[in-house]
Write an enzyme that holds these catalytic residues in place. Structure first.
Site, mmCIF file in Angstrom:
data_model
loop_
_atom_site.group_PDB
_atom_site.id
_atom_site.type_symbol
_atom_site.label_atom_id
_atom_site.label_comp_id
_atom_site.label_asym_id
_atom_site.label_seq_id
_atom_site.Cartn_x
_atom_site.Cartn_y
_atom_site.Cartn_z
ATOM 1 N N GLU A 60 -13.429 -4.011 5.006
ATOM 2 C CA GLU A 60 -12.900 -4.284 3.669
ATOM 3 C C GLU A 60 -13.502 -5.545 3.045
ATOM 4 O OE1 GLU A 60 -11.052 -3.750 6.372
ATOM 5 O OE2 GLU A 60 -10.108 -1.800 6.027
ATOM 6 N N PHE B 212 -4.612 -4.118 2.920
ATOM 7 C CA PHE B 212 -6.029 -4.423 3.187
ATOM 8 C C PHE B 212 -6.759 -4.743 1.880
ATOM 9 C CE2 PHE B 212 -4.898 -0.868 6.280
ATOM 10 C CZ PHE B 212 -4.228 -1.736 7.109
ATOM 11 N N ARG C 216 0.123 6.718 -3.589
ATOM 12 C CA ARG C 216 -0.852 7.812 -3.527
ATOM 13 C C ARG C 216 -0.182 9.131 -3.900
ATOM 14 N NH1 ARG C 216 -2.867 8.681 2.071
ATOM 15 N NH2 ARG C 216 -0.991 7.564 2.648
#
Lengths: 283, 319
Positions: free
Chosen positions: B64, B89, B173
Site C-alpha cells: 500500500e 490500509f 463496498r
C-alpha cells in the site's frame, strides 16, 4: 568517454564540492557526509547523461532525477547551482526562513527539483511512479533514482524495487549510494544490509557495482544500463561517506556535521585545494 | 441540485459496482484515469477493469505504501490516479505517504477507503478503522468525504476527477439504502438539509444517513421535530450551514460511524465552540474503542449506532 571528457566531469565534481562546502560553512552545520558521497554521480548525470534544461526546469521531455535520500539535498543544490538552475548566491540561504532551499528537497520550492523527499524510502516509489507513467505515455525519458544504503532499512524501498523489477521499468535507473554509514554508525552494525548487489540481483535487477568516486566508471555503467531492455537496472555505487576530503572521510560522525574551529580550517583547506585543481584544469 | 429518492429501500447495485462502473465510464472519455489496486481487486471489483481498460488498471501487489507513492506521482505526468484498499490500509497504514508524496508534494491522489468502521463486519477489528477521518482531517488541503449512497458516490467520483489534490472517499463496498434520486448533483463543501425540523439538529454521513432519517421520522410521531443534515463533505466542512441551522434548536446531535475523537462530532463541536453557541451537543459515535468482528447489524448495536440509540439520546435530553 575520452580523457578530456573525464577531466571535465572531475572539474564539475570539484566545482560542486566547493559550493557544497561554502554552503555548509556559511550555515555552520549540515548533512555533509551523504552529500559528498553523491557528488561524482551528480556530476556524471548533470555533466553527461541527464537530458535537462536549466532554463526550462519543467521541460516536459526532460529526464527526471529523484534524490530519495533527501537529507543530501545540499549536494543536489550545489549541483543545480553549478549547472545554472539558479545563482550560486542563493545557496547561502540554505535552511533560512523563507528560503527556496530547505534541508530536504521540495519540488514546489526549488527549480530543478523533481521530487519532494526526506521521509526515507518514499522517493523510490516516486521514481517508480514516474517510470510507470512515462511508459504508459510511451515516452523515452529516463528516471534516475539515487537511494542511500542506510535508506534501504526502509521497507518501502523493497516494495518499490519489486514493482520496478516486476514491470521491467528499465528506464528507471536505480543508483544506490553505498557509503556504508548511516546516522548512528556503520550500516553493518545498525542493520546489516549484507551484500546489496546480491540482494538487487535476487530482486530481479540487472545489477552492476562500480567505484562511486569515479566519474568514468559511473558513466560507463549508465551507458551499459541503457542497453538493458527487458529488465530493471541497478548500479551500486561503492562510495565513502564524506567522499573527496580525507579529513571528513575519517571523521567518526560525519552524517550531519556541526563545524568546530578545526573543521572550518579543514573546509578552507579543502576549498583551496579544489580551487587550485579547477584553476590548473583551466576551467 | 439533489432530490431525495422516493424509493427508500436497499439499492440494487453495490457501492463497489458503482465505483468501478463510474471509473470505466471516465476511462472511456479520458485515458489518463488510472485505477490502482493492492491485491484486493477481487474485493473491490477493480480487477474487472483489467479486462475493459487494461492500460488503466495497475496491479501493485500487497504494498500500500508503494501504491500511494506510485499513484500520486503519476499525477506529475497528468494522470488521474484512483487507489483502492480497505479503509485502515488506505489511511493509518499509509498516513505518511499520503501526507508527503501526496499532499505536501502537491500531487493528486483519489483514495477509495472501503468498508470504513463497522462496515468491516466479518473482517473484524484488524480491518476496522474508526480513525481514518481523524487522520485525514489533520492533513492540510486533504478533502474527506463519506457519500451516503450510490448516486452521491457516482457524482463525487466524477467531481474529484476534475480536481487536483488529495481526496479521501470512505464508502461501503456493499449495497446501501437509497437516499438520493438518480441524477442528483451536489457541491463539495456543502451539507444537505435532507429533512426539515425545529427542535433538534442531527448531523450525519455515509452509511448512517438512512438510520438518522428513520430516527427523525419516528421522533416526529412523538412530537419532537428533528432536522437532518447529510454532511457528506467532512472537510472542507460547511460551517455556514451548521451555524445557520443550529439557531433556535434545543439540541445538536452528531451521529457517525467513526471514533467520536476527531471525526464529524469533533468538527461540529469546533464550529459551535468557536461561535460560542451555547447550544448543547451530543456526539454519538464509537466511544474511543477498537473494532471487533461481527455482522453489520450486530456491530451497529454494539457501538450504539442505531436509530433506537439516536431516539434514546434525544428523548433523554428532551424529557
Amino acid at each position: 568517454m575520452d580523457t578530456e571528457e573525464v577531466n571535465e566531469l572531475k572539474v564539475l565534481s570539484a566545482k560542486m564540492r566547493v559550493e557544497l562546502l561554502k554552503m555548509l560553512k556559511r550555515r555552520t552545520y549540515g548533512h555533509l557526509g551523504g552529500s559528498m558521497s553523491i557528488i561524482e554521480v551528480l556530476s556524471t548525470l548533470y555533466g553527461k547523461h541527464l537530458k535537462h534544461d536549466p532554463l526550462n526546469p519543467n521541460w516536459d521531455d526532460r529526464d527526471y532525477l529523484v534524490l530519495s535520500k533527501g537529507h543530501s539535498g545540499p549536494g543536489l543544490y550545489a549541483a543545480l547551482a553549478v549547472n545554472g538552475y539558479f545563482e550560486k548566491e542563493i545557496l547561502g540561504s540554505l535552511n533560512e526562513g523563507g528560503t527556496s532551499l530547505p534541508s530536504h528537497p521540495d519540488r514546489i520550492l526549488t527549480p530543478g527539483i523533481d521530487a519532494t523527499t526526506g521521509s526515507l524510502g518514499q522517493g523510490t516509489s516516486v521514481a517508480a511512479g514516474l517510470g510507470y507513467a512515462l511508459r504508459l505515455e510511451k515516452a523515452s525519458q529516463y528516471v534516475y533514482l539515487i537511494v542511500g544504503d542506510g535508506e534501504l532499512n526502509e521497507g518501502q524501498c523493497w516494495e518499490a524495487f519489486q514493482f520496478i523489477a516486476h514491470n521491467k521499468l528499465n528506464h528507471v535507473i536505480v543508483l544506490i549510494d553505498e557509503n556504508k554509514r548511516q546516522l548512528d554508525g556503520f550500516t553493518v552494525d545498525i542493520l546489516n544490509p549484507f551484500d546489496i548487489q546480491e540482494k538487487m540481483i535476487a530482486f530481479g535487477f540487472h545489477t552492476m557495482k562500480v567505484d562511486g568516486g569515479s566519474e568514468l566508471e559511473i558513466s560507463n555503467a549508465i551507458d551499459e544500463a541503457k542497453k538493458i531492455e527487458d529488465q530493471a537496472v541497478c548500479i551500486v555505487l561503492d562510495t565513502v561517506k564524506g567522499q573527496g576530503i580525507p579529513y571528513f572521510e575519517e571523521m567518526v560522525d560525519n552524517h550531519s556535521v556541526k563545524f568546530c574551529e578545526q573543521d572550518y580550517q579543514a573546509v578552507d583547506h579543502a576549498i583551496q585545494k579544489l580551487q587550485d585543481f579547477i584553476q590548473k584544469a583551466g576551467a | 441540485m439533489w432530490e431525495l429518492s422516493k424509493d427508500t429501500g436497499l439499492a440494487e447495485k453495490e457501492m463497489r459496482v458503482t465505483f468501478r462502473e463510474t471509473l470505466e465510464c471516465l476511462m472511456g472519455e479520458n485515458k489518463k484515469v488510472l485505477a490502482f489496486e493492492a491485491d484486493l481487486g477481487g474485493a473491490s471489483h477493480f480487477a474487472k477493469i483489467k479486462a475493459t481498460y487494461p492500460d488503466n488498471f495497475v496491479q501493485m501487489g500487497i504494498s500500500e505504501a508503494n501504491m500511494v507513492g506510485v499513484a500520486a506521482t503519476t499525477s506529475m505526468r497528468g494522470f488521474v490516479p484512483f487507489i483502492h484498499t480497505f479503509s485502515p490500509f488506505a489511511s493509518r497504514r499509509v498516513a505518511d505517504q499520503v501526507y508527503l508524496t501526496g499532499a505536501y508534494a502537491q500531487n493528486t491522489l483519489n483514495i477509495f477507503g472501503s468498508d470504513p468502521g463497522i462496515c468491516a463486519a466479518a473482517n473484524g477489528g484488524t480491518h476496522t478503522t474508526f480513525e481514518d477521518i481523524a487522520l485525514y482531517r489533520a492533513i492540510p488541503e486533504v478533502q474527506v468525504f463519506a457519500p451516503a449512497d450510490n448516486v452521491q458516490l457516482e457524482w463525487l467520483i466524477k467531481e474529484v476527477t476534475n480536481r487536483k489534490g488529495v481526496h479521501y472517499i470512505r464508502a461501503n463496498r456493499k449495497a446501501v439504502s437509497r437516499i438520493y434520486q438518480e441524477g442528483s448533483t451536489f457541491e463539495i463543501g456543502k451539507g444537505n438539509v435532507i429533512r426539515q425540523g425545529t427542535d433538534v439538529l442531527l448531523l450525519t454521513m455515509g452509511v448512517l444517513v438512512r438510520e438518522a432519517l428513520d430516527a427523525a421520522e419516528e421522533l416526529e410521531k412523538e412530537g419532537i421535530s428533528v432536522e437532518v443534515i447529510d454532511m457528506f463533505t467532512i472537510k472542507p466542512l460547511d460551517k455556514e450551514l451548521i451555524l445557520r441551522e443550529m439557531r433556535g434548536k434545543k439540541l445538536v446531535v452528531t451521529f457517525e460511524n467513526h471514533n467520536i475523537i476527531n471525526g464529524l462530532g469533533s468538527a461540529v463541536a469546533e464550529v459551535m465552540a468557536d461561535a460560542g453557541s451555547g447550544i448543547p451537543l451530543k456526539r454519538m459515535g464509537v466511544m474511543d474503542r477498537f473494532g471487533q468482528v461481527g455482522s453489520f447489524d450486530f456491530l451497529k448495536e454494539e457501538y450504539g449506532l442505531t436509530k433506537a440509540h439516536v431516539k434514546h439520546v434525544v428523548y433523554e435530553f428532551m424529557k
